[in-house]
Design an enzyme around this catalytic site. Structure first.
Site, PDB file in Angstrom:
ATOM      1  N   LYS A  71     -72.464  68.470 -68.080  1.00  0.00           N
ATOM      2  CA  LYS A  71     -73.425  69.318 -67.371  1.00  0.00           C
ATOM      3  C   LYS A  71     -72.682  70.577 -66.908  1.00  0.00           C
ATOM      4  CE  LYS A  71     -74.798  68.489 -63.012  1.00  0.00           C
ATOM      5  NZ  LYS A  71     -74.667  69.818 -62.370  1.00  0.00           N
ATOM      6  N   LYS A  92     -80.980  74.826 -62.454  1.00  0.00           N
ATOM      7  CA  LYS A  92     -82.058  74.549 -61.481  1.00  0.00           C
ATOM      8  C   LYS A  92     -83.031  75.719 -61.461  1.00  0.00           C
ATOM      9  CE  LYS A  92     -79.342  71.439 -58.696  1.00  0.00           C
ATOM     10  NZ  LYS A  92     -78.039  71.847 -59.297  1.00  0.00           N
ATOM     11  N   GLY A 105     -74.568  62.847 -57.129  1.00  0.00           N
ATOM     12  CA  GLY A 105     -74.255  62.429 -55.760  1.00  0.00           C
ATOM     13  C   GLY A 105     -73.257  61.288 -55.728  1.00  0.00           C
ATOM     14  N   ALA A 129     -67.822  62.242 -54.752  1.00  0.00           N
ATOM     15  CA  ALA A 129     -67.567  63.172 -53.638  1.00  0.00           C
ATOM     16  C   ALA A 129     -68.688  63.191 -52.591  1.00  0.00           C
ATOM     17  CB  ALA A 129     -67.347  64.582 -54.183  1.00  0.00           C
TER      18      ALA A 129
HETATM   19  O1  3DU Z   1     -70.820  66.342 -56.062  1.00  0.00           O
HETATM   20  P1  3DU Z   1     -70.199  66.435 -57.431  1.00  0.00           P
HETATM   21  O2  3DU Z   1     -68.916  67.195 -57.477  1.00  0.00           O
HETATM   22  O3  3DU Z   1     -70.106  65.067 -58.086  1.00  0.00           O
HETATM   23  O4  3DU Z   1     -71.187  67.302 -58.354  1.00  0.00           O
HETATM   24  C1  3DU Z   1     -72.558  67.040 -58.468  1.00  0.00           C
HETATM   25  C2  3DU Z   1     -73.189  68.012 -59.424  1.00  0.00           C
HETATM   26  O5  3DU Z   1     -74.588  67.732 -59.538  1.00  0.00           O
HETATM   27  C3  3DU Z   1     -73.092  69.470 -59.012  1.00  0.00           C
HETATM   28  O6  3DU Z   1     -73.042  70.259 -60.193  1.00  0.00           O
HETATM   29  C4  3DU Z   1     -74.387  69.721 -58.282  1.00  0.00           C
HETATM   30  O7  3DU Z   1     -74.778  71.071 -58.325  1.00  0.00           O
HETATM   31  C5  3DU Z   1     -75.354  68.848 -59.065  1.00  0.00           C
HETATM   32  N1  3DU Z   1     -76.507  68.363 -58.300  1.00  0.00           N
HETATM   33  C6  3DU Z   1     -76.355  67.649 -57.152  1.00  0.00           C
HETATM   34  O8  3DU Z   1     -75.230  67.367 -56.744  1.00  0.00           O
HETATM   35  C7  3DU Z   1     -77.495  67.215 -56.451  1.00  0.00           C
HETATM   36  C8  3DU Z   1     -78.729  67.481 -56.890  1.00  0.00           C
HETATM   37  O9  3DU Z   1     -79.782  67.036 -56.226  1.00  0.00           O
HETATM   38  C9  3DU Z   1     -78.861  68.179 -58.069  1.00  0.00           C
HETATM   39  C10 3DU Z   1     -77.732  68.610 -58.751  1.00  0.00           C
END
Ligand code: 3DU
Length: 214
Positions: free
Chosen positions: A34, A62, A168, A171
């Site tokens: 992604k 988004k 989610g 981290a």
């Molecule tokens: O928290 P992480 O580093 O695992 O990244 C989560 C990814 O998913 C990040 O790109 C964020 O923009 C996306 N995302 C969410 O975290 C939550 C949502 O509701 C939608 C997208």
């Protein structure tokens, strides 16, 4: 999109070269990558094309706009090789239909409830309604929060067998296995993989944790 590991890497690494190295290193351990604004803004949109040469790419922009702008953005992503584009559902039926039409054979995933605490302020209150609208507009799947697995189950009850992808994990505190058990088809993991000392090992450990509950 493959459905082998049920894991999607959120590649928010902002160094383009490093991002490509990580993408290579996790090959086979994730089903898709992604890409979001942090990498596109720092390394350029050609990063979508580069990643698409390596496997399935989900453009997580988004998209939240009027139908014409949605169409232009989705067409651009698809022409660069994206397999899927993430759009906001709150924009309403006309924008979702524009996304769906512009996507052609690519998938549209609609955001329902967001995973961060602020996601409860507005999005959670309308999660089911947005999911219903997504079904009406025939989107391929939905984004639902791994931080609140009970909400994944609630969205699942509205959308039947369409896909759920859950960010989610790691981290933000969510657990990959709990999200899958609640009904997610894929979990999305970013920092816990790309920010670790060994992204490959980290991806494998998420993959193995998911495999235990399938
Ligand atoms: O928290 P992480 O580093 O695992 O990244 C989560 C990814 O998913 C990040 O790109 C964020 O923009 C996306 N995302 C969410 O975290 C939550 C949502 O509701 C939608 C997208």
């Amino acid at each position: 999109m493959k459905k082998d590991t049920r894991l999607v890497l959120a590649l928010d690494e902002t160094d383009g070269e490093k991002a490509l190295e990580i993408a290579d290193s996790v090959r086979g351990a994730v089903d898709a990558i992604k890409i979001n604004w942090p990498l596109v803004l720092s390394a350029g949109p050609d990063m979508i094309n580069e990643l698409a040469k390596k496997g399935d790419v989900i453009c997580d922009f988004k998209v939240a706009d009027i139908p014409n702008t949605v169409r232009l953005i989705v067409e651009n992503c698809v022409s660069r090789g994206a397999s899927a584009v993430i759009v906001h559902a709150f924009t309403g039926e006309d924008s979702l239909l524009a996304a769906k039409e512009a996507a052609g054979k690519a998938k549209i995933f609609a955001v329902t409830e967001m995973s961060h605490p602020g996601g409860k302020t507005f999005t959670a209150k309308h999660g089911e309604e947005m999911a219903e609208l997504g079904v009406k507009c025939d989107v391929s799947g939905f984004i639902a929060p791994a931080t609140r697995p009970e909400r994944i189950a609630a969205i699942r009850s509205v959308i039947g067998d369409r896909l759920i992808l859950s960010p989610g994990v790691g981290a933000q505190g969510g657990d990959a296995a709990s999200a899958i058990e609640a009904g997610a088809d894929y979990v999305i993991v970013g920092r816990a993989i790309y920010g670790s000392d060994n992204p490959r090992e980290s991806a494998e450990s998420f993959r193995d944790r998911i495999a235990k509950v399938l």
